[in-house]
Motif scaffolding. Structure first.
Motif, PDB file in Angstrom:
ATOM      1  N   ALA A  10      -7.517   1.270   0.284  1.00  0.00           N
ATOM      2  CA  ALA A  10      -6.083   1.514   0.107  1.00  0.00           C
ATOM      3  C   ALA A  10      -5.748   2.985   0.371  1.00  0.00           C
ATOM      4  N   VAL A  47      -3.247   4.659  -4.316  1.00  0.00           N
ATOM      5  CA  VAL A  47      -3.745   3.896  -5.457  1.00  0.00           C
ATOM      6  C   VAL A  47      -2.997   4.325  -6.712  1.00  0.00           C
ATOM      7  N   TRP A  79      -1.418  -3.250  -5.353  1.00  0.00           N
ATOM      8  CA  TRP A  79      -2.770  -2.704  -5.395  1.00  0.00           C
ATOM      9  C   TRP A  79      -3.370  -2.837  -6.789  1.00  0.00           C
TER      10      TRP A  79
END
Length: 461
Positions: free
Chosen positions: A120, A123, A179
């Protein structure tokens, strides 16, 4: 007065591909003077959030970074790395340490979920605290609704375990931020692995003996809470290291990351404008998953507790139709590839032909599975080369599986196949396996104690 004619500065000469090959060989020779350089005995399970889920046959992050660093030293113009069999994303996070754009695909939805968490760009740094609240919410939940419709659930989960997993699943669904939920789903996946009735000595699904199951006292909520703390700390250390390497800007990774659900045999159909890529770094399957490393079976139980909509719109819930469906969809898992015929394959690789012709009668399907896997692998090579730039390098880490007590010369077969597709094998390195967790009870791969690393260059356009 004397006039001096103006001359444009002479541009630096661009090394030819052959000169870069030679430079790489010198670099690799120097670095490989230490026999353990490509086979690190040291293992840090928290490196690059490597341990957030125990995925089968994971590569070693440090070794992948060393390989990548050597190629980048010779080719500093490289901007992107691609892994067409990405698994849990070790090649991709290795690329992040160098600020590369990272791209990968896998046919297994759980692999995509794990890789999306690890790669990612942004985050949530308070995810550890969020996970604590999720565990507390689950502990306070008194509902007895079971949040999975999987067949034969009672075989794989004790009643109390199913209740607590259901409560965790409900609590995760309430969380904001995609996420964050993905991170929590991965933690739940590892919780499922540790609290199910499945044995952990093999990646194939095998229930523990009833007498052993009866003695187990498990609390998925407690396991989840402990794992979440470890995973949050591991991930925080990874992002901190990226920041120290100046690969984060305003807490966001500096380059593109893109992870997709996809069959590598059709890679050129869905990578579109993201391709072509500068560098490939991957470890492909050793053979058909059904008889080597059963990635799909290992993922089957965890995926039943995860919301597929949080993985990817392309994630197909039908992959859970049976315990073998994901593996059946993987290379060599089912008949149907018409791109590479057996005749074309065996003409392209004389070594494979000699091996296939010399196989014993038992197992009676050994030759069929071998050919089926390699015809699919050949189709994958066609697709992969279509998304790689001319003169791009490819780092292939391969292992040699067994069939009928004989070892398939995977590295030599791969070399013949790529050279038949206008590529050059620059060199082959040997990596001794110190830590890679393999299925000890799987006869197809139990004797594998080393891997070969092929450095390949695609031909010019």
């Amino acid at each position: 007065m004397t006039f001096v004619a103006h001359r444009d500065p002479i541009p630096p000469s661009i090394p030819t591909p052959q000169e870069v090959d030679a430079q790489l060989l010198k670099l690799l020779k120097v670095k490989g003077a230490d026999p353990d350089f490509w086979s690190s005995k040291d293992r840090d399970r928290t490196d690059s959030a490597h341990s957030i889920f125990q995925y089968p046959a994971m590569m070693v992050p440090l070794v992948q970074r060393r390989l990548l660093g050597a190629v980048l030293e010779a080719r500093p113009d490289i901007q992107s790395v691609y892994d067409p069999f990405m698994g849990s994303g070790t090649s991709l996070v290795s690329g992040m340490h160098y600020g590369l754009g990272v791209y990968g695909n896998d046919i297994n939805p759980l692999a995509v979920l794990i890789s999306r968490v690890r790669t990612a760009r942004s985050v949530e740094f308070t995810v550890g605290a969020i996970a604590e609240r999720v565990a507390s919410s689950a502990a306070a939940d008194r509902r007895d609704t079971i949040e999975t419709s999987m067949a034969n659930r009672e075989k794989w989960f004790q009643a109390d375990v199913s209740l607590e997993l259901s409560r965790l699943r409900r609590a995760i669904r309430k969380c904001d931020g995609l996420w964050v939920r993905r991170f929590l789903w991965v933690t739940l996946a590892e919780t499922v692995r540790l609290t199910s009735n499945d044995r952990t000595s093999t990646y194939k699904l095998h229930a523990r003996p009833a007498s052993e199951i009866e003695k187990r006292t498990l609390s998925p909520i407690k396991v989840f809470r402990d794992l979440a703390r470890e995973n949050a700390a591991s991930f925080s250390a990874f992002r901190r290291r990226l920041n120290e390497a100046k690969q984060l800007k305003s807490a966001k990774y500096v380059a593109e990351t893109d992870v997709r659900v996809g069959d590598t045999r059709n890679a050129q159909d869905y990578w579109g404008s993201a391709a072509p890529f500068d560098l490939l770094m991957t470890s492909p399957p050793y053979g058909d998953n059904l008889t080597t490393v059963t990635y799909g079976q290992h993922s089957y139980l965890p995926l039943h507790w995860i919301d597929f909509k949080d993985i990817d719109p392309a994630a197909d819930i039908a992959t859970l139709r049976t315990t073998q469906e994901i593996d059946r969809r993987s290379l060599g898992g089912a008949a149907g590839n018409q791109v590479w015929t057996e005749a074309k394959l065996l003409e392209a690789s004389p070594r494979l032909k000699r091996f296939a012709d010399g196989l014993p009668a038992k197992p009676d399907d050994g030759r069929t599975r071998l050919i089926r896997f390699y015809t699919d692998f050949g189709a994958s090579l066609d697709s992969i080369l279509n998304v790689m730039k001319p003169d791009s390098y490819m780092i292939w880490t391969v292992g040699n599986r067994n069939i009928g007590g004989q070892q398939v010369p995977t590295d030599l077969v791969l070399g013949e196949l790529v050279e038949g597709l206008n590529c050059k094998v620059v060199t082959t390195l040997t990596r001794r396996i110190h830590h890679k967790r393999m299925p000890d009870r799987n006869a197809s791969s139990a004797t594998m104690r080393e891997e070969k690393i092929l450095l390949v260059r695609k031909g010019e356009g």
